[in-house]
Design a protein around this motif. Structure first.
Motif, mmCIF file in Angstrom:
data_model
loop_
_atom_site.group_PDB
_atom_site.id
_atom_site.type_symbol
_atom_site.label_atom_id
_atom_site.label_comp_id
_atom_site.label_asym_id
_atom_site.label_seq_id
_atom_site.Cartn_x
_atom_site.Cartn_y
_atom_site.Cartn_z
ATOM 1 N N GLU A 169 2.499 9.573 4.446
ATOM 2 C CA GLU A 169 1.121 9.417 5.177
ATOM 3 C C GLU A 169 1.034 9.151 6.689
ATOM 4 O O GLU A 169 0.339 9.782 7.224
ATOM 5 C CB GLU A 169 0.198 8.406 4.256
ATOM 6 N N GLU A 170 1.930 8.292 7.065
ATOM 7 C CA GLU A 170 2.091 8.080 8.526
ATOM 8 C C GLU A 170 2.416 9.145 9.216
ATOM 9 O O GLU A 170 1.908 9.507 10.378
ATOM 10 C CB GLU A 170 2.695 6.669 8.634
ATOM 11 N N GLU A 213 15.179 -1.077 -10.925
ATOM 12 C CA GLU A 213 13.729 -0.319 -11.068
ATOM 13 C C GLU A 213 12.524 -0.834 -9.910
ATOM 14 O O GLU A 213 12.137 -0.549 -9.213
ATOM 15 C CB GLU A 213 13.275 -0.878 -12.453
ATOM 16 N N VAL A 214 12.834 -2.163 -9.933
ATOM 17 C CA VAL A 214 12.184 -2.864 -8.537
ATOM 18 C C VAL A 214 12.310 -2.173 -7.278
ATOM 19 O O VAL A 214 11.348 -1.886 -6.640
ATOM 20 C CB VAL A 214 12.147 -4.349 -8.595
ATOM 21 N N LYS A 215 13.535 -2.068 -7.037
ATOM 22 C CA LYS A 215 13.896 -1.649 -5.670
ATOM 23 C C LYS A 215 13.347 -0.366 -5.375
ATOM 24 O O LYS A 215 13.086 0.301 -4.441
ATOM 25 C CB LYS A 215 15.461 -1.788 -5.516
ATOM 26 N N LEU A 216 13.608 0.514 -6.521
ATOM 27 C CA LEU A 216 13.302 2.050 -6.698
ATOM 28 C C LEU A 216 11.781 1.956 -6.292
ATOM 29 O O LEU A 216 11.156 2.968 -5.471
ATOM 30 C CB LEU A 216 13.490 2.623 -7.855
ATOM 31 N N LEU A 254 11.012 1.311 -2.730
ATOM 32 C CA LEU A 254 11.600 2.408 -2.058
ATOM 33 C C LEU A 254 10.367 3.694 -1.997
ATOM 34 O O LEU A 254 9.868 4.404 -1.004
ATOM 35 C CB LEU A 254 12.693 3.103 -2.533
ATOM 36 N N LEU A 255 10.065 3.963 -3.436
ATOM 37 C CA LEU A 255 8.904 5.199 -3.302
ATOM 38 C C LEU A 255 7.600 4.520 -2.607
ATOM 39 O O LEU A 255 6.932 5.588 -2.028
ATOM 40 C CB LEU A 255 8.519 5.271 -4.996
ATOM 41 N N VAL A 256 7.165 3.337 -2.757
ATOM 42 C CA VAL A 256 5.929 2.950 -2.017
ATOM 43 C C VAL A 256 6.269 3.163 -0.510
ATOM 44 O O VAL A 256 5.302 3.695 0.119
ATOM 45 C CB VAL A 256 5.559 1.450 -2.433
#
Length: 96
Positions: free
Chosen positions: A27-28, A12-15, A18-20
């Motif tokens: 955006e970049e 969950e943390v890694k996902l 990745l989404l962030v």
């Protein structure tokens, strides 16, 4: 059982990370595409200005040679005659 919960939590943390990162890259990319478009427009404007300046320079060279010596005048007349012959060739090609 505890290992499974930890693995799910780690996933969950890694996902989320990745989404962030994905949203940041989107955006970049949008910003870079906008800058690219602006730079392309600026480049085409500068190329047009360069062509205009080249044409003005060529006209100025011809004008300067006309007011110069007889030798310069002769060279200018030869250039004009060559241009006229080239235009005539183009006209013949267009008519055929």
């Amino acid at each position: 059982m505890s290992n499974t919960i930890e693995a799910i939590h780690l996933l969950e943390v890694k996902l989320k990370d990745l989404l962030v990162r994905y949203e940041f890259l989107l955006e970049e990319n949008e910003v870079l595409l906008k800058q690219n478009g602006e730079l392309q427009m600026l480049l085409s404007e500068k190329q047009r200005q360069l062509e205009d300046q080249k044409q003005k320079f060529d006209v100025l060279k011809v004008a300067k040679t006309m007011e110069g010596s007889n030798e310069d005048s002769r060279n200018t007349k030869l250039k004009i005659n060559a241009l006229i012959r080239e235009i005539d060739k183009c006209i013949v090609l267009l008519n055929s």
